[in-house]
Design an enzyme around this catalytic site. Structure first.
Site, PDB file in Angstrom:
ATOM      1  CE  LYS A 373      44.386 -64.576 -23.982  1.00 13.57           C
ATOM      2  NZ  LYS A 373      43.146 -64.806 -24.631  1.00 13.57           N
ATOM      3  CG  ASP A 472      40.004 -65.063 -32.849  1.00 12.07           C
ATOM      4  OD1 ASP A 472      39.457 -65.927 -33.576  1.00 12.07           O
ATOM      5  OD2 ASP A 472      40.942 -65.314 -32.081  1.00 12.07           O
TER       6      ASP A 472
END
Ligand SMILES: *[C@@H]1O[C@H](CO)[C@@H](O)[C@H](O)[C@H]1NC(C)=O
Ligand SMILES: *[C@@H]1O[C@H](CO)[C@@H](O)[C@H](O)[C@H]1NC(C)=O
Ligand SMILES: *[C@@H]1O[C@H](CO)[C@@H](O)[C@H](O)[C@H]1NC(C)=O
Ligand SMILES: *[C@@H]1O[C@H](CO)[C@@H](O)[C@H](O)[C@H]1NC(C)=O
Length: 675
Positions: A373, A472
Site C-alpha cells: 500500500k 476504520d
C-alpha cells in the site's frame, strides 16, 4: 581490406558518396574493432560488446565510428539497407528485466543530453516526439511504461523520434517449422538474433527476431510501411544504445553485420565470442553453478558496491533515520518493493483505498505474495509515532487480522507491506453487481466473517498488551483470505493523521457512515467507536447494502437512503426481516439473522455507554448470552445524552445527506483540503 577502402571513400567526402553505396561491415565479435563508445559501453577481453554493465542509472552507446550516406542524392530516396546482430540481455531476476537496448540510426553519436532508464539513453524530457530528432530506433524493451503506451514488459518496437513505438509486438518469432509464433523472453540471457531490413522501393521496414539457433524466420515480427526519407538527415550513424535503471541487467552484442544497398552478410555464429557463463542472476543460481570462490567473492563485492551506490541514488532512496534502526527487520527496501510490484505496474493494482493505492507484488527474494500500500504522507510530524505503532501492530498476531509484514519510507511517501489476501475485500462481495462474476457469500460464510471480525476487535480492545482502536471498521477494510475467513486490515492509518495533525484541531478520521457521533464531536477514539462502526458493519453484511445508499428505494413512502433508519423502521413495523439481503434468496437462519440485525442496531446507538463492549458482542454472537430486548427504537424515544436538543440519535445519518457523497471518506476530504 574492403572495409578500409570503404571508410577511406567515406572520409574523402560527399563527392564520392555514390561509391560507398554498397558499404558494409561484418563483425563476428568485436575484438580490436574500432567503435565509438561512450558511457558504460566497452569491449570485453574476449570480444563481446558490453553495452551496459551492472552500474545503475547509466547509459552506454556504441556506434560504427564513420557516418553513412543513406540518401540516394539523384533520386532523393533512401537506400535499402539491411543489418543483423546477435545480442543477449540479462537480468538478475527471472520476472523483470532492465530498460530497453536499441539499434539506432541517428544523425550524431553525441547522446550526452539524453537520459538513462526509461529514456533509453536516446531522449530527454524535452525532445520526445520532436521531428528534429531524426532518430530511428528498434527497441528491445523489458519494461512496460504506460506513459509510452508500451504493450508489455517484453517487446520489440520501432521508434521514430519518440519512445511511443510506431509499431511493436511481444517478443516472439514465427517458427517456420511449427507454423506458429513462439514467445521469447528478451532478458533471459539467451543469445537472440535480430534482423532489420529496409527496402527503399517498397518503403517498408521489417524487423525479425529469433533465438540464435533458429535460422531467420520467413515472416517478420514487425513490418511497417514507412518512407524513411523525412527522417534521414544525411549522413547518419548506426549503432546501439542501452541503459540501466535499478536492477542489474547487463546487455551484450556478440556480432553485427550491416550492408547498404544489399543483404547484410550472415554472421558466422560459431565464431562469435562466448557470453559469460551465467548472468548476474543472484543468489542460489550462481552458487549452484559452482563458480570459483574468487568469482563468487567478486560477485559479492560488486553486489555490495552496487547496493551502496543504489542506496545513494536519490530516485530510489529510502528515507532512513537513526531512530528507525531498531525496526530493521520490519523495513523493506524500496527497490525490492519496486521489483515485487513490477514497478508499481497498473496491472498489479488491487484497489484504491482512502489512503492510497494498493498493489499486488511478489517479493524478489522469498517469492512471497504481498500487498503493498502506497500512502502519501508529506508531514514529517507524527511519522515516528506512527512507525512505532505500525511496528507494534506488526506484532499483532490473530487469525482474523491481516498481518502487516513491514514498511518502507520514502520522501513524501510510506509503503506498507501486508500479507496478500487472494479474495480481496468483503465489500466487493456484498455490493458489486452480480455481473462481476464474484462467488456469492452464503449466510453461513457471512456469519463466520462477522464472528471473525468480532473476535479480532475483542483481541485489539481487550486481549492484546495495549488497547488498540481500529477506527476504520467497515466492510471494505475486511479482507477475505483464501478460505474466506474475514480479516481486519488497514490498521493505524487513521492515527497517522491523528498524530500528524495540529493538536488544536481535531481530525476526525474514519469513513462517513461509520463514524460514531462522539468521535465527530470530540475526536477521541475509544473502543466504543469501533463498536459503533461494527454495528453498521453488521447491518451491511446482513442487508447487503451500503450504510448510506442513494440508489436504493425502500418500499415505504419516502425514499430511504440510510441503512440504520431503514432497519429501525422495519423493526418497528415488526418486519425486520424485510431488510435482509435479497441475494441470500431466503437461505439463512432466522435466529442468527435477527440476532445480527438487532445487534447491529444495539451497537450503533449514539450513546457510547449504551453500546455493548466487544466481549459482550462476542458472547451474543456465540449464543452464550441472549441479546437484551432492544429499547423501543422509535427515534424520538432516544434523547441526546448531552441534552442539546433534537439531534437525531442515529447520528450522523441525519445530516449531510446531500452534502457528502456516500462512502466519501472524511479522511479524504481532510487530506485534500487541510494540507
Ligand atoms: C561498469 O563499467 C564502467 C565503465 O567501463 C566502470 O567504470 C564500472 O566500474 C563498471 N561497473 C561495474 C559494476 O562493473
Ligand atoms: C524541437 O526541437 C527543436 C530543436 O531543438 C526546437 O527548436 C523546437 O522548438 C522543438 N519543437 C518542439 C515542438 O518542442
Ligand atoms: C505469448 O505472449 C503473448 C503476449 O505476452 C500471450 O498473450 C500469449 O498467450 C503467449 N503465448 C504462449 C503460447 O505462451
Ligand atoms: C518484409 O516481409 C514481407 C513478408 O515476409 C516480405 O514480403 C517483404 O518483402 C519484406 N520487406 C522487406 C523490406 O524485407
Amino acid at each position: 581490406m574492403f572495409l578500409k577502402f570503404a571508410v577511406l571513400f567515406l572520409l574523402l567526402g560527399r563527392s564520392v558518396a555514390s561509391q560507398q553505396d554498397d558499404l558494409g561491415f561484418t563483425y563476428n565479435g568485436f575484438g580490436g574493432v574500432d567503435l565509438s563508445l561512450d558511457g558504460l559501453a566497452q569491449i570485453t577481453n574476449n570480444g563481446l560488446l558490453m553495452l551496459v554493465n551492472n552500474t545503475m542509472q547509466q547509459k552506454g552507446h556504441a556506434f560504427y565510428p564513420h557516418p553513412l550516406q543513406f540518401m540516394n542524392s539523384s533520386t532523393g530516396t533512401v537506400f535499402s539497407f539491411s543489418t543483423t546482430f546477435v545480442f543477449a540481455m540479462y537480468s538478475e531476476f527471472t520476472t523483470v528485466g532492465g530498460p530497453a537496448m536499441a539499434f539506432v540510426i541517428a544523425p550524431s553519436t553525441d547522446f550526452s543530453s539524453a537520459l538513462p532508464s526509461i529514456y533509453l539513453g536516446l531522449f530527454n524530457k524535452t525532445n520526445l516526439g520532436n521531428s528534429s530528432n531524426h532518430l530511428i530506433a528498434i527497441e528491445m524493451d523489458c519494461v512496460q511504461n504506460l506513459d509510452f503506451n508500451d504493450i508489455d514488459g517484453n517487446h520489440v518496437g520501432i521508434d521514430i523520434n519518440d519512445l511511443k513505438s510506431v509499431e511493436s509486438a511481444p517478443a516472439s518469432y514465427f517458427s517456420d517449422q511449427e507454423n506458429r509464433y513462439v514467445n521469447l523472453t528478451l532478458f533471459s540471457g539467451h543469445a537472440l538474433q535480430l534482423w532489420v531490413e529496409y527496402s527503399g522501393e517498397q518503403r517498408q521496414l521489417n524487423v525479425t527476431l529469433a533465438p540464435i539457433e533458429v535460422p531467420k524466420p520467413k515472416i517478420p515480427l514487425l513490418s511497417l510501411n514507412i518512407d524513411l526519407s523525412p527522417i534521414i538527415l544525411d549522413p547518419m550513424f548506426v549503432g546501439f544504445s542501452s541503459t540501466t535503471a535499478v536492477i542489474k541487467a547487463p546487455h551484450y552484442v556478440l556480432g553485427w553485420s550491416f550492408k547498404m544497398n544489399g543483404q547484410a552478410k550472415a554472421l558466422s555464429l560459431s565464431q562469435l565470442p562466448k557470453l559469460p557463463r551465467t548472468g548476474p542472476k543472484t543468489q542460489s543460481k550462481i552458487f549452484n553453478i559452482g563458480f570459483p570462490v574468487i568469482g563468487v567473492s567478486l560477485v559479492l563485492i560488486s553486489i555490495f558496491l552496487i547496493q551502496f551506490i543504489v542506496a545513494r541514488k536519490k530516485k530510489f532512496a529510502d528515507v532512513h533515520e537513526d531512530w528507525e534502526f531498531e525496526y530493521g527487520p520490519q523495513r523493506f527496501k524500496y527497490k525490492d518493493l519496486y521489483i515485487a510490484t513490477r514497478g508499481f505496474n497498473e496491472k498489479e493494482l488491487l484497489g484504491i483505498g482512502g489512503f492510497g493505492k494498493v498493489y499486488r507484488g511478489v517479493l524478489p527474494n522469498s517469492n512471497e505474495e504481498v500487498a503493498v500500500k502506497r500512502v502519501s504522507h508529506d508531514s514529517r510530524q507524527g511519522v515516528r509515532e506512527f512507525i512505532a505503532e505500525i511496528v507494534s501492530i506488526g506484532k499483532l498476531q490473530h487469525r482474523n487480522i491481516v498481518t502487516l509484514l513491514g514498511y518502507c519510507r520514502r520522501k513524501g511517501e510510506l509503503l506498507l507491506v501486508y500479507d496478500f489476501m487472494p479474495n480481496g475485500s468483503l465489500d466487493k462481495f456484498l455490493f458489486d453487481d452480480e455481473s462481476t462474476n464474484q462467488t456469492k457469500l452464503n449466510w453461513n460464510q457471512r456469519f463466520q466473517i462477522i464472528k471473525g471480525v468480532a473476535s479480532a476487535l475483542l483481541y485489539l480492545h481487550e486481549e492484546w498488551e495495549q488497547v488498540v482502536v481500529h477506527r476504520d471498521v467497515k466492510s471494505s477494510n475486511v479482507m477475505l483470505d483464501g478460505d474466506l475467513n474475514g480479516r481486519l486490515g488497514d490498521f493505524g492509518l487513521a492515527r497517522l493523521y491523528d498524530h500528524g495533525g495540529n493538536p488544536k484541531t481535531t481530525n476526525v478520521v474514519g469513513t462517513f457512515g461509520y463514524i460514531a457521533p462522539e468521535l465527530a464531536r470530540t475526536g477521541k477514539a475509544k473502543p466504543s467507536v469501533d463498536v459503533f462502526a461494527f454495528g453498521v458493519f453488521l447491518l451491511e453484511v446482513a442487508c447487503g447494502r451500503r450504510p448510506v445508499d442513494q440508489s436504493f428505494q425502500a418500499s415505504s413512502e419516502e425514499e430511504c437512503i440510510v441503512l440504520v433508519e431503514w432497519v429501525i423502521s422495519s423493526l418497528n413495523k415488526g418486519a425486520i426481516l424485510e431488510t435482509v439481503d435479497p441475494k441470500l434468496e431466503m437461505n439463512y437462519e432466522v435466529e442468527e439473522m435477527e440476532l445480527v440485525l438487532k445487534l447491529g442496531l444495539l451497537c450503533s446507538q449514539s450513546i457510547p455507554t449504551a453500546r455493548p463492549c466487544m466481549r459482550q458482542v462476542v458472547r451474543y454472537l456465540g449464543g452464550e448470552t441472549p441479546l437484551p430486548e432492544l429499547p423501543s427504537l422509535s427515534r424520538s424515544v432516544f434523547v441526546n445524552s448531552e441534552g442539546t436538543g433534537n439531534v437525531s440519535i442515529w447520528f450522523p445519518y441525519h445530516h449531510g445527506r446531500s452534502a457528502m457523497t456516500p462512502q466519501s471518506s472524511v479522511a479524504d476530504s481532510l487530506l485534500s483540503g487541510g494540507r
